[in-house]
Design a protein around this motif. Structure first.
Motif, mmCIF file in Angstrom:
data_model
loop_
_atom_site.group_PDB
_atom_site.id
_atom_site.type_symbol
_atom_site.label_atom_id
_atom_site.label_comp_id
_atom_site.label_asym_id
_atom_site.label_seq_id
_atom_site.Cartn_x
_atom_site.Cartn_y
_atom_site.Cartn_z
ATOM 1 N N THR A 14 7.929 43.529 -6.046
ATOM 2 C CA THR A 14 8.507 44.305 -7.152
ATOM 3 C C THR A 14 8.971 43.429 -8.310
ATOM 4 N N ARG A 15 9.176 42.147 -8.027
ATOM 5 C CA ARG A 15 9.686 41.192 -9.020
ATOM 6 C C ARG A 15 11.075 41.561 -9.540
ATOM 7 N N HIS A 16 11.813 42.343 -8.770
ATOM 8 C CA HIS A 16 13.180 42.728 -9.132
ATOM 9 C C HIS A 16 14.170 41.909 -8.316
ATOM 10 N N TYR A 17 14.169 40.603 -8.532
ATOM 11 C CA TYR A 17 15.046 39.754 -7.738
ATOM 12 C C TYR A 17 16.034 38.967 -8.580
ATOM 13 N N GLY A 18 16.238 39.368 -9.795
ATOM 14 C CA GLY A 18 17.137 38.652 -10.695
ATOM 15 C C GLY A 18 18.545 38.475 -10.172
ATOM 16 N N LEU A 19 19.065 39.459 -9.446
ATOM 17 C CA LEU A 19 20.435 39.389 -8.934
ATOM 18 C C LEU A 19 20.499 38.930 -7.480
ATOM 19 N N SER A 20 19.359 38.717 -6.861
ATOM 20 C CA SER A 20 19.324 38.312 -5.460
ATOM 21 C C SER A 20 19.719 36.851 -5.309
ATOM 22 N N VAL A 21 20.339 36.524 -4.176
ATOM 23 C CA VAL A 21 20.714 35.136 -3.907
ATOM 24 C C VAL A 21 19.486 34.253 -3.708
ATOM 25 N N VAL A 22 18.340 34.859 -3.411
ATOM 26 C CA VAL A 22 17.111 34.091 -3.216
ATOM 27 C C VAL A 22 16.280 34.004 -4.491
ATOM 28 N N ALA A 23 16.800 34.492 -5.604
ATOM 29 C CA ALA A 23 16.055 34.475 -6.867
ATOM 30 C C ALA A 23 15.553 33.080 -7.236
ATOM 31 N N PRO A 24 16.376 32.023 -7.137
ATOM 32 C CA PRO A 24 15.854 30.686 -7.482
ATOM 33 C C PRO A 24 14.661 30.274 -6.615
ATOM 34 N N LEU A 25 14.701 30.618 -5.348
ATOM 35 C CA LEU A 25 13.595 30.302 -4.445
ATOM 36 C C LEU A 25 12.345 31.073 -4.845
ATOM 37 N N LEU A 26 12.500 32.357 -5.123
ATOM 38 C CA LEU A 26 11.354 33.179 -5.507
ATOM 39 C C LEU A 26 10.779 32.736 -6.853
ATOM 40 N N LEU A 27 11.614 32.322 -7.770
ATOM 41 C CA LEU A 27 11.123 31.820 -9.058
ATOM 42 C C LEU A 27 10.315 30.538 -8.868
ATOM 43 N N GLU A 28 10.804 29.658 -8.006
ATOM 44 C CA GLU A 28 10.060 28.426 -7.716
ATOM 45 C C GLU A 28 8.748 28.749 -7.012
ATOM 46 N N MET A 29 8.774 29.714 -6.118
ATOM 47 C CA MET A 29 7.540 30.124 -5.439
ATOM 48 C C MET A 29 6.535 30.688 -6.440
ATOM 49 N N ARG A 30 6.996 31.475 -7.413
ATOM 50 C CA ARG A 30 6.097 32.021 -8.438
ATOM 51 C C ARG A 30 5.432 30.896 -9.214
ATOM 52 N N GLU A 31 6.224 29.887 -9.533
ATOM 53 C CA GLU A 31 5.684 28.748 -10.279
ATOM 54 C C GLU A 31 4.609 28.029 -9.458
ATOM 55 N N LEU A 32 4.890 27.782 -8.192
ATOM 56 C CA LEU A 32 3.914 27.110 -7.323
ATOM 57 C C LEU A 32 2.707 28.001 -7.054
ATOM 58 N N ALA A 33 2.925 29.301 -6.908
ATOM 59 C CA ALA A 33 1.827 30.236 -6.641
ATOM 60 C C ALA A 33 0.840 30.282 -7.796
ATOM 61 N N SER A 34 1.315 30.008 -8.994
ATOM 62 C CA SER A 34 0.421 30.047 -10.158
ATOM 63 C C SER A 34 -0.638 28.940 -10.103
ATOM 64 N N LEU A 35 -0.442 27.959 -9.238
ATOM 65 C CA LEU A 35 -1.411 26.873 -9.078
ATOM 66 C C LEU A 35 -2.611 27.292 -8.222
ATOM 67 N N PHE A 36 -2.491 28.427 -7.539
ATOM 68 C CA PHE A 36 -3.556 28.933 -6.678
ATOM 69 C C PHE A 36 -4.310 30.047 -7.392
ATOM 70 N N SER A 37 -5.572 30.224 -7.028
ATOM 71 C CA SER A 37 -6.327 31.330 -7.619
ATOM 72 C C SER A 37 -5.840 32.668 -7.064
ATOM 73 N N TYR A 38 -5.283 32.675 -5.849
ATOM 74 C CA TYR A 38 -4.729 33.885 -5.260
ATOM 75 C C TYR A 38 -3.607 33.507 -4.316
ATOM 76 N N PHE A 39 -2.525 34.244 -4.378
ATOM 77 C CA PHE A 39 -1.392 34.022 -3.479
ATOM 78 C C PHE A 39 -0.705 35.355 -3.249
ATOM 79 N N ASP A 40 -0.386 35.658 -1.988
ATOM 80 C CA ASP A 40 0.316 36.883 -1.665
ATOM 81 C C ASP A 40 1.226 36.629 -0.477
#
Length: 91
Positions: A14-40
């Motif tokens: 949903t990408r609605h994790y702005g207020l979640s305590v894991v938001a920094p982790l998910l943001l870093e994962m998004r950045e790393l996932a962009s290096l792959f052609s597909y990530f889920d």
């Protein structure tokens, strides 16, 4: 990627994790996932993810960072062997 944490899967999708305590982790994962052609991220039952569950459980008991290079921690060895044997039958 597979996880037994349904909340992480839902936050990721949903990408609605702005207020979640894991938001920094998910943001870093998004950045790393962009290096792959597909990530889920997919949800799996905890029983299907025993080694990861044991690592997370063990990490909660630590007061310092611990890493294993070239060795398998004893608390995880049996689980890894079972998981490896099970994956040998998957085609």
């Amino acid at each position: 990627m597979e996880t037994d944490c349904l909340e992480i899967v839902n936050l990721w999708k949903t990408r609605h994790y702005g207020l979640s305590v894991v938001a920094p982790l998910l943001l870093e994962m998004r950045e790393l996932a962009s290096l792959f052609s597909y990530f889920d991220i997919q949800h799996v039952n905890r029983s299907s993810n025993v080694p990861a569950h044991l690592c997370a459980k063990f990490a909660c008991t630590l007061t310092v960072t611990e890493s294993w290079t070239g060795t398998r921690p004893s608390f995880l060895l049996t689980s890894l062997l079972v998981d490896d044997a099970r994956s040998s039958f998957v085609e």
